[in-house]
Design an enzyme around this catalytic site. Structure first.
Site, PDB file in Angstrom:
ATOM      1  N   LYS A 111     -22.608 -32.788  -1.888  1.00  0.00           N
ATOM      2  CA  LYS A 111     -21.429 -31.967  -2.002  1.00  0.00           C
ATOM      3  C   LYS A 111     -21.846 -30.874  -3.122  1.00  0.00           C
ATOM      4  CE  LYS A 111     -17.859 -34.320   0.375  1.00  0.00           C
ATOM      5  NZ  LYS A 111     -16.335 -34.360   0.578  1.00  0.00           N
ATOM      6  N   LYS A 192     -22.327 -35.238   9.858  1.00  0.00           N
ATOM      7  CA  LYS A 192     -21.069 -36.089  10.186  1.00  0.00           C
ATOM      8  C   LYS A 192     -19.734 -34.930  10.479  1.00  0.00           C
ATOM      9  CE  LYS A 192     -18.000 -37.075   6.923  1.00  0.00           C
ATOM     10  NZ  LYS A 192     -17.127 -37.665   5.950  1.00  0.00           N
ATOM     11  N   LYS A 195     -13.393 -32.849   8.066  1.00  0.00           N
ATOM     12  CA  LYS A 195     -12.373 -32.000   7.857  1.00  0.00           C
ATOM     13  C   LYS A 195     -12.841 -30.620   7.176  1.00  0.00           C
ATOM     14  CE  LYS A 195      -9.790 -35.158   5.473  1.00  0.00           C
ATOM     15  NZ  LYS A 195     -10.554 -35.700   4.078  1.00  0.00           N
TER      16      LYS A 195
END
Ligand code: ATP
Ligand code: LTN
Length: 326
Positions: A111, A192, A195
């Site tokens: 991230k 993956k 959202k």
């Protein structure tokens, strides 16, 4: 009775991945275990959030838990930020976490590599997650595979603390679903389904319309072969659709392969879409009944009282052991 606990960040709209990887496990086990399901809203602000949107998402996430089949009378449901003990214990755990082990968290590396203005909270959030788990003596933590490393950190912190200060925490175990531990992005089936993905066509949201679901499945990336069988390496797109079908129908991958073996890709995708529409439309119908009712506040009030009582006892025990008293 053993205790099971999990949470889903309200940092976006919940996806088919979170339903299969996490919520459905809780639904399945709610009669067997004492279940604690919360909204980790403090985790959501590790990345920048619009305040109004965040508040709406917290409500929507809670309504979705209930709409997915979490029984509000059997389970303890609560909002993390309403219980100050989560952050209090987190600080003590931070002081017992090594920089080296925190730096090994692969999700932070992924991230932070992608984003600018990476917050310190994003780095330390697995420790807050450990606190979420250890405060309640949770035995089992159902999560998708991406969260396994974080549950392992919670285990290590529990063991370290118990060794240093005497038996205090239950050492939790991650529960990873056999099928659907990592539902993949429909447009990039090696990544993956998330959202926070930039490509909205790759992710099915639990509140997507039937039309959108059908479009997204119809345009899911597959391959140039025409055979339907499970092979994650050479056929990631088809394997992902088989996994989704298998998880939602509760049939094994072998049964699903057998069922679709003579289908062409078009018909296969149509039947996968039919099943997703069937499952999500039932959830959406319940969601509409719940979102504007008083049920969410009633459930949260009850959850808040119960969890503050449990967490305060655990925190006081920890404080005493660490020497934080007069
Ligand atoms: P993001 O990818 O934006 O960080 P997320 O969708 O992984 O968010 P959550 O909604 O908080 O984050 O995840 C809730 C739970 O659902 C976690 O246990 C996570 O492992 C699981 N989960 C999320 N996406 C998937 C997926 N694609 N497949 C299986 N499990 C998933
Ligand atoms: N970190 C998780 C959400 C989460 C969680 C937890 C899951 C926060 N605290 C405790 C299980 C147990 C995520 O990002 N999906």
């Amino acid at each position: 009775m053993k205790r099971m606990l999990t949470g889903l960040k309200p940092s976006g709209e919940l996806t088919l991945g979170s339903l299969i990887g996490s919520i459905n496990q809780m639904v399945k086990y709610q009669d067997e275990y004492e279940c604690y399901l919360f909204v980790p809203d403090l985790h959501a602000i590790t990345v920048s959030q619009d305040a109004e949107v965040l508040a709406q998402r917290i409500r929507r996430t809670l309504a979705l838990y209930l709409a997915c089949g979490i029984d509000p009378y059997k389970n303890v449901i609560y909002l993390q930020s309403e219980n100050l003990y989560h952050t209090n214990l987190s600080w003590i755990l931070e002081c017992n976490t090594y920089m080296g082990e925190a730096s090994r968290m692969t999700q932070f590396k992924d991230k932070s590599f992608r984003g600018e203005n990476v917050s310190v909270g994003l780095f330390t959030y697995p420790i807050l997650m450990a606190s979420d788990i250890l405060l309640y003596d949770a035995d089992y933590v159902p999560v998708g595979i991406d969260q396994k490393q974080h549950v392992e950190l919670a285990r290590n912190l529990a063991i370290r603390f118990n060794n240093k200060y005497g038996n205090t925490f239950v050492v939790p175990e991650p529960i990873i679903p056999k099928i659907g531990a990592k539902i993949m992005d429909l447009q990039n089936p090696t990544k993956k389904m998330s959202k926070s993905s930039d490509n909205y066509k790759g992710t099915i949201l639990l509140l997507d319309s039937e039309k959108d679901i059908r479009k997204k499945i119809a345009s899911a990336i597959t391959d140039s072969d025409s055979k339907i069988y499970y092979d994650e390496v050479n056929k990631p797109g088809i394997s992902n659709l088989l996994t989704i079908y298998s998880a939602l129908s509760e049939k094994s991958i072998e049964e699903v392969e057998e069922h679709f073996k003579d289908y062409n890709y078009g018909n296969f995708k149509r039947e996968v879409a039919d099943l997703i529409v069937l499952k999500l439309s039932a959830i959406q119908k319940k969601y509409e009944e719940i979102i504007n009712s008083n049920l969410i506040d009633e459930v949260l009030e009850k959850g808040k009282i119960k969890t503050i009582e449990i967490a305060s006892q655990k925190y006081e025990e920890v404080k005493l052991k660490v020497g934080l008293h007069r």
